[in-house]
Write a protein that holds these residues in place. Structure first.
Motif, mmCIF file in Angstrom:
data_model
loop_
_atom_site.group_PDB
_atom_site.id
_atom_site.type_symbol
_atom_site.label_atom_id
_atom_site.label_comp_id
_atom_site.label_asym_id
_atom_site.label_seq_id
_atom_site.Cartn_x
_atom_site.Cartn_y
_atom_site.Cartn_z
ATOM 1 N N THR A 5 29.875 6.803 26.432
ATOM 2 C CA THR A 5 29.997 5.401 26.889
ATOM 3 C C THR A 5 29.154 4.189 26.021
ATOM 4 O O THR A 5 29.571 3.414 25.607
ATOM 5 C CB THR A 5 29.882 5.012 28.411
ATOM 6 N N GLY A 6 27.931 4.827 25.884
ATOM 7 C CA GLY A 6 27.024 3.846 25.382
ATOM 8 C C GLY A 6 27.327 3.774 23.951
ATOM 9 O O GLY A 6 27.243 2.708 23.258
ATOM 10 N N VAL A 7 27.795 4.746 23.160
ATOM 11 C CA VAL A 7 28.269 5.040 21.647
ATOM 12 C C VAL A 7 29.626 3.964 21.673
ATOM 13 O O VAL A 7 29.471 3.283 20.637
ATOM 14 C CB VAL A 7 28.458 6.236 21.446
ATOM 15 N N LEU A 8 30.347 4.033 22.681
ATOM 16 C CA LEU A 8 31.684 3.308 22.432
ATOM 17 C C LEU A 8 31.436 1.910 22.424
ATOM 18 O O LEU A 8 32.107 0.964 21.917
ATOM 19 C CB LEU A 8 32.473 3.596 23.555
ATOM 20 N N ARG A 9 30.115 1.415 23.218
ATOM 21 C CA ARG A 9 29.978 0.137 23.420
ATOM 22 C C ARG A 9 29.088 -0.574 22.495
ATOM 23 O O ARG A 9 28.463 -1.737 22.460
ATOM 24 C CB ARG A 9 29.293 -0.273 24.874
ATOM 25 N N SER A 10 28.607 0.385 21.427
ATOM 26 C CA SER A 10 27.703 -0.055 20.384
ATOM 27 C C SER A 10 28.447 -0.059 18.954
ATOM 28 O O SER A 10 29.316 0.896 18.822
ATOM 29 C CB SER A 10 26.669 0.948 20.398
ATOM 30 N N ARG A 11 28.366 -1.066 18.382
ATOM 31 C CA ARG A 11 28.747 -1.431 17.021
ATOM 32 C C ARG A 11 28.277 -0.308 16.149
ATOM 33 O O ARG A 11 28.868 0.377 15.251
ATOM 34 C CB ARG A 11 28.239 -2.879 16.310
ATOM 35 N N VAL A 12 27.140 0.060 16.050
ATOM 36 C CA VAL A 12 26.422 1.095 15.472
ATOM 37 C C VAL A 12 27.039 2.602 15.801
ATOM 38 O O VAL A 12 27.521 3.343 14.826
ATOM 39 C CB VAL A 12 24.973 1.321 15.372
ATOM 40 N N GLY A 13 27.224 2.634 17.102
ATOM 41 C CA GLY A 13 27.738 3.916 17.514
ATOM 42 C C GLY A 13 29.246 4.185 17.081
ATOM 43 O O GLY A 13 29.697 5.324 16.594
ATOM 44 N N ALA A 63 30.700 2.834 14.531
ATOM 45 C CA ALA A 63 30.622 3.231 12.914
ATOM 46 C C ALA A 63 30.181 4.557 12.619
ATOM 47 O O ALA A 63 30.788 5.183 11.712
ATOM 48 C CB ALA A 63 29.699 1.971 12.588
ATOM 49 N N VAL A 64 29.235 5.139 13.356
ATOM 50 C CA VAL A 64 28.805 6.324 12.736
ATOM 51 C C VAL A 64 29.057 7.531 13.571
ATOM 52 O O VAL A 64 29.579 8.573 12.871
ATOM 53 C CB VAL A 64 27.082 6.156 13.265
ATOM 54 N N VAL A 65 29.173 7.543 14.867
ATOM 55 C CA VAL A 65 29.802 8.801 15.284
ATOM 56 C C VAL A 65 30.941 9.205 15.273
ATOM 57 O O VAL A 65 31.244 10.448 14.801
ATOM 58 C CB VAL A 65 29.504 8.745 17.164
ATOM 59 N N PRO A 66 32.186 8.662 15.119
ATOM 60 C CA PRO A 66 33.353 8.863 14.686
ATOM 61 C C PRO A 66 33.364 9.541 13.261
ATOM 62 O O PRO A 66 34.200 10.602 13.219
ATOM 63 C CB PRO A 66 34.211 7.642 14.735
ATOM 64 N N ARG A 67 32.718 8.966 12.320
ATOM 65 C CA ARG A 67 32.526 9.667 11.007
ATOM 66 C C ARG A 67 31.851 10.959 11.243
ATOM 67 O O ARG A 67 32.256 11.832 10.361
ATOM 68 C CB ARG A 67 31.873 8.983 10.118
#
Length: 888
Positions: free
Chosen positions: A396-404, A406-410
């Motif tokens: 959830t925190g990753v989804l709500r973060s611009r950096v998250g 950008a980075v995690v799906p990659r």
């Protein structure tokens, strides 16, 4: 036609027959699943029609003296689930014997006494293996509706007893691993509801998994028309939190099942109802509210049968757990999104409780590495949760973060590609709207971590001297082994203290700052070379550079096992028994000399590995070498020297070198050519190190397992657990409690039962929302030719051959050249890769474990193929295109 179901049936005095009001959920062995549920619901004050239960004691009395019955059931137990013809033949013989069995007078009298005072009744089978958490057994035994009169009731009870051995019930039990000898049958005799409308209700949406969304199917007459699928019913979806009817679809309701005066039912054509709903809005909401009460009582989703009588009274006629929805992680505020970490690691199976505890400790180490230490390492880091004995990470925190975002799906793109697609599908949901838009806090944290662990310096060192990095990593593994090699005099408490210290504070902090930067640098160099060579790079060419990589501990292990097989063949030795017998001979030291000594040397080097090796609770190969011996038996069938794994691996390395030379020559300009040469050289030298962090972890886990086995032996000797292996079904605080004197037998029995249930689960979601939704189910896959499956290209090349679907590699048989189709893989699977013609996986991305190893062996591979193990059949001829990602 029917008595008023609200009339109370007289209470029988015999233990052969019990009133439903005297039954609760603890009486499964005496009354079966259906009666236990009905009794429990009756005692909870829910509107259940009155009735009685003919207990399993009556069934036992009828059957125990039948000549030859025990022998027939023993034959059934000995019959393989894959032999349906013999199963159904034996089932028919048991049924015939039961139908011919006389009913003792005392049982007949007790049934008649239980029926007295009721008119029309439903007579329903209630087996002890029924309405269980892992298998509902719905419809496997018989039900008789609108039964009238003592003689008819007794005949129906007799028919229910025989139906324990219907073909469908026997094959269902065999498929679910239920011992036929352990099953007994009770029978429910329950007042019929003279229903004007009836149907079924799921308290969680069985299609989406969404909780608090009731799904109702309804039709006029008896509910049998809906349950049996004889009618196209009205369909409603209700939000049980608000009562809102979200969806309403009217069926034609052409068939009506109704009772016949004097007994029995008939199917008649129902005309004139197609254009109107059979339930009012208030009735729909009342049915949903009743379901919510039942769900609250059982604390889990329920599959419910209900009926509304002519007077408008709503009755609950049956309830069973919904076995198809996945359990949820512990509730937190708001809608959360969870990623299944263990599934991404190649495990569809559950973890043992101590295996789960290990990852909570490791997550504390990760938090410490990131500069966010947790208060209690045993509890673990906040984002880590568990459900169904599997690990989930809160995204959830990753989804709500611009950096998250950008980075995690990659990262997922290359490690678990399908999860990346699912994650991106959540970006537009308002519940996961961006709340952390600035990149500065994340950048500052990254700089602090990089500085604290000297990551830039480590990358430079790796680029300058890759072999030194490999030596350093080998030294770390040796040091970890020594750290956990404790003297025999060490107390159990001290062993547990050291285990917690190593897992929570040392493992992640020791290996990740060393191994991860080196492997990341290798893949970064590969990406840099690709950028410099664009647009002169064809699909699959860059992947070819990664064939036959050095410094990969997993491929080194696989080739060592193949070399052992070659030495055994050269010595003229033959392994001609099953893996279990060979393992027994190995322990006795009686294998042929080369095999005995070679296997001992292999296990001394790699015996810490295992299938599903991230679970501390599973034996290592050094403890149970059957899988290794099974692979050696597979290798004996390979008689084509050109297809020998070492030859294939060497050929892959040559192809990589040739492709590297080609790509260097394709670079334009001297400076660019030198840069491409350096980048591709470092990519080959460093990319293989990606396997090392996991390898190091497995070295540690094997040493930890040895220490905890000593603790388990001490606890078993003291009588606080049953066997030494029971220690793996406790977590560290529970082990400490046992060391202090607490008896843990009951807790371990419950944990083992839960573990066995979860072992039967076939579907595990990649991503799960906290309301039960599996967002992947709403996604449409990319366009593909008719009949084709599509996934992520992982290893270039095309191969056509017979498929072999394997769900568990232990004991698996893979003929040379067959295409391996698997849910996912970990290093325990990879010896099978050496003889596989190709690879298809449901999980993974281009740089997941299976993809990397497939590339190194030069076999075409496609990963992230949803439903591959169900769509593809063993023996089916398929073509795997590892360049485009298509399976046809």
């Amino acid at each position: 036609m029917s008595a008023d179901p609200s009339r109370s049936a007289p209470r029988p005095a015999s233990r052969l027959v019990l009133d439903l009001a005297d039954i609760d959920a603890t009486m499964l062995g005496e009354v079966g699943g259906k009666a236990a549920n009905l009794g429990e619901l009756t005692r909870a004050g829910l509107p259940v029609p009155p009735g009685v239960c003919v207990t399993t004691a009556a069934y036992h009395e009828v059957t125990h003296a039948l000549p030859g019955l025990a022998e027939m059931i023993d034959d059934l137990v000995a019959t393989a689930p894959g032999d349906p013809r013999r199963l159904t033949d034996l089932a028919g013989r048991v049924r015939d014997a039961l139908r011919a069995a006389p009913v003792p007078a005392a049982i007949g009298a007790a049934i008649a006494d239980g029926y007295r005072g009721m008119d029309a009744v439903a007579v329903r089978s209630s087996a002890t293996a029924e309405d269980l958490p892992f298998a509902s057994f719905a419809g496997q035994q018989d039900t008789y509706l609108n039964v009238v009169g003592e003689t008819a009731v007794l005949d129906a009870v007799h028919g229910c007893w025989a139906s324990l051995w219907t073909d469908r019930a026997v094959t269902y039990r065999a498929a679910n691993g239920i011992d036929h000898r352990a099953v007994r049958l009770a029978v429910v005799i329950q007042a019929m509801v003279p229903s004007s409308v009836a149907g079924v209700l799921f308290t969680a949406n069985p299609v989406t998994g969404r909780r608090h969304e009731a799904v109702i199917d309804a039709s006029p007459g008896l509910g049998e028309s809906v349950v049996s699928g004889a009618v196209n019913p009205d369909h409603f979806v209700v939000d049980t939190a608000t009562g809102e009817i979200r969806q309403r679809r009217l069926g034609d309701k052409k068939t009506l099942v109704r009772g016949i005066p004097g007994g029995g039912v008939e199917h008649v054509v129902n005309a004139g109802d197609a254009g109107s709903a059979c339930l009012t809005e208030a009735q729909v909401q009342a049915v949903a509210a009743l379901g919510a009460r039942v769900e609250a009582h059982y604390d889990g989703p329920q599959d419910i049968e209900w009926a509304i009588d002519a007077g408008g009274t709503l009755w609950l006629t049956q309830a069973r757990p919904v076995t198809t929805v996945y359990p949820l992680p512990a509730a937190r505020d708001g809608l959360r999104a969870y990623f299944c970490f263990t599934l991404a690691q190649g495990l569809t199976r559950p973890l043992t409780p101590l295996g789960l505890a290990v990852f909570r400790l490791l997550s504390s180490g990760v938090a410490e590495l990131l500069g966010r230490p947790v208060a209690d390492p045993v509890t673990g880091a906040g984002p880590l949760s568990q459900a169904g004995l599997r690990l989930f990470v809160d995204l959830t925190g990753v989804l709500r973060s611009r950096v998250g975002r950008a980075v995690v799906p990659r990262v997922f793109d290359v490690m678990e590609a399908r999860a990346a697609v699912v994650m991106r599908s959540l970006f537009d949901r308002p519940e996961f709207a961006l709340t952390h838009r600035s990149v500065l806090p994340a950048a500052a944290r990254a700089v602090r971590i990089a500085t604290r662990h000297r990551l830039p310096l480590r990358v430079v060192r790796a680029m300058r001297d890759p072999q030194r990095v490999r030596r350093d990593l080998d030294g770390l593994a040796d040091a970890a082994h020594r750290r956990l090699d404790l003297p025999a005099t060490t107390t159990a408490g001290d062993r547990l203290d050291l285990v917690e210290q190593v897992l929570a504070h040392e493992v992640v902090g020791v290996v990740m700052p060393v191994a991860a930067p080196a492997a990341a640098a290798g893949f970064a160099m590969l990406g840099l070379a690709g950028r410099m060579l664009r647009p002169d790079l064809a699909p699959g060419e860059l992947q070819t550079v990664l064939r036959g990589l050095p410094n990969n501990v997993t491929t080194e292990m696989d080739l060592a096992l193949w070399q052992l097989a070659s030495r055994i063949r050269t010595a003229g030795e033959t392994l001609d028994a099953d893996p279990g017998s060979l393992a027994h001979r190995y322990r006795a030291g009686t294998l042929p000399p080369v095999a005995q000594q070679g296997l001992a040397a292999f296990l001394d080097r790699y015996g810490h590995r295992a299938v599903a090796e991230i679970d501390l609770g599973l034996p290592r190969w050094s403890e149970d070498p059957r899988h290794v011996l099974g692979v050696l038996l597979n290798y004996q069938r390979l008689d084509n020297s050109a297809a020998a794994p070492d030859a294939v691996f060497a050929a892959g390395a040559r192809q990589a070198e040739e492709m590297t030379a080609t790509l260097i020559g394709r670079a334009r300009g001297g400076l660019r050519r030198r840069a491409v040469r350096f980048a591709l050289g470092r990519a080959r030298a460093l990319a293989g190190l990606r396997e090392f962090p996991k390898y190091y972890l497995i070295v540690v886990l094997a040493a930890v397992r040895r220490q905890l086995s000593v603790v388990g032996t001490e606890l078993a000797t003291a009588g606080r657990i049953g066997t030494a292996d029971d220690v793996f079904f406790l977590d560290p605080p529970e082990i400490r409690a046992a060391l202090a004197g607490s008896d843990q037998h009951a807790l371990i029995a419950a944990r083992r039962e839960e573990y066995d249930r979860e072992m039967r689960r076939r579907h595990v979601p990649r991503v799960l929302l906290s309301d039960g939704t599996e967002p992947e189910r709403d996604l449409h896959g990319p366009a593909a030719p008719d009949g084709a499956l599509v996934g992520t290209p992982a290893s270039a090349g095309t191969v056509t051959g017979p498929a072999r679907v394997i769900l568990d590699p232990v004991g698996a048989h893979l003929e040379p050249g067959e295409i391996l189709v698997a849910p996912s893989t970990d290093p325990g699977w990879t010896p099978l890769f050496l003889t596989a013609g190709g690879l298809v996986m449901e999980m993974g991305g281009a740089n997941s474990h299976g993809a990397v190893v497939a590339r190194e062996y030069g076999i075409p591979a496609v990963v992230g193929v949803a439903g591959a193990t169900t769509h593809v059949r063993t023996g089916q001829r398929i073509t795997v295109d590892g360049t485009t990602g298509l399976i046809t």
